[in-house]
Write a protein that holds these residues in place. Structure first.
Motif, PDB file in Angstrom:
ATOM      1  N   SER A 119      29.523   0.249 -40.222  1.00 40.28           N
ATOM      2  CA  SER A 119      30.927   0.590 -40.091  1.00 40.28           C
ATOM      3  C   SER A 119      31.202   1.921 -40.795  1.00 40.28           C
ATOM      4  O   SER A 119      30.625   2.206 -41.839  1.00 40.28           O
TER       5      SER A 119
ATOM      6  N   TYR B 150      42.210  -2.457 -29.713  1.00 41.32           N
ATOM      7  CA  TYR B 150      41.328  -2.113 -30.821  1.00 41.32           C
ATOM      8  C   TYR B 150      42.001  -2.336 -32.175  1.00 41.32           C
ATOM      9  O   TYR B 150      41.542  -1.833 -33.199  1.00 41.32           O
TER      10      TYR B 150
ATOM     11  N   CYS C   2      40.333  -2.997 -35.628  1.00 41.67           N
ATOM     12  CA  CYS C   2      39.607  -1.901 -36.286  1.00 41.67           C
ATOM     13  C   CYS C   2      40.541  -0.875 -36.920  1.00 41.67           C
ATOM     14  O   CYS C   2      40.097  -0.053 -37.712  1.00 41.67           O
TER      15      CYS C   2
ATOM     16  N   MET D 108      40.512   4.353 -38.533  1.00 43.21           N
ATOM     17  CA  MET D 108      39.764   3.158 -38.122  1.00 43.21           C
ATOM     18  C   MET D 108      38.608   2.891 -39.085  1.00 43.21           C
ATOM     19  O   MET D 108      38.066   3.821 -39.685  1.00 43.21           O
ATOM     20  N   ASP D 109      38.224   1.639 -39.171  1.00 41.64           N
ATOM     21  CA  ASP D 109      37.025   1.221 -39.907  1.00 41.64           C
ATOM     22  C   ASP D 109      36.195   0.400 -38.935  1.00 41.64           C
ATOM     23  O   ASP D 109      36.492  -0.784 -38.699  1.00 41.64           O
ATOM     24  N   CYS D 110      35.202   1.042 -38.322  1.00 41.41           N
ATOM     25  CA  CYS D 110      34.394   0.383 -37.287  1.00 41.41           C
ATOM     26  C   CYS D 110      33.140   1.220 -37.023  1.00 41.41           C
ATOM     27  O   CYS D 110      32.929   2.246 -37.659  1.00 41.41           O
TER      28      CYS D 110
ATOM     29  N   THR E 255      32.295   2.059 -31.312  1.00 38.48           N
ATOM     30  CA  THR E 255      33.658   1.594 -31.060  1.00 38.48           C
ATOM     31  C   THR E 255      34.628   2.769 -31.021  1.00 38.48           C
ATOM     32  O   THR E 255      35.491   2.843 -30.136  1.00 38.48           O
TER      33      THR E 255
END
Length: 79
Positions: free
Chosen positions: A3, A28, A31, A51-53, A57
Motif C-alpha cells: 500500500s 473506491y 481507499c 488514497m492509501d492503496c 488501484t
C-alpha cells in the motif's frame, strides 16, 4: 503489492461529468482517506483525492476517470 499514499488531482470541465466522477470515487471509497473539492466559477471543478492503496488501484481509478469526457486526472505516489 504494498500500500502507498497517493494524491490524485482531478479537473472536471463539464458539470455533466460530476455524476460519473462521484460514482467512481464512491466505488473506491474504501481507499480514499481525504477529499477536497473546489468549484471554480464557470470554469471547472478541482478535486484532490488522497488514497492509501496499491499502485494498481490508483492506476485503475486514474484510468477510469481519464476516460470520462471533459475530465483530466494526474496522480502522484509517495516512494
Amino acid at each position: 503489492m504494498e500500500s502507498r499514499i497517493s494524491v490524485l488531482a482531478i479537473l472536471v470541465q463539464d458539470r455533466d461529468a460530476t455524476g460519473p466522477v462521484n460514482h467512481l470515487l464512491h466505488e473506491y471509497g474504501d481507499c480514499i482517506i481525504g477529499r477536497m473539492g473546489i468549484p471554480h466559477r464557470n470554469r471547472c471543478s478541482i478535486i484532490t483525492i488522497v488514497m492509501d492503496c496499491t499502485a494498481d488501484t490508483v492506476n485503475a481509478l486514474s484510468g477510469k476517470l481519464g476516460r470520462l469526457n471533459k475530465v483530466q486526472v494526474r496522480s502522484m505516489m509517495a516512494g
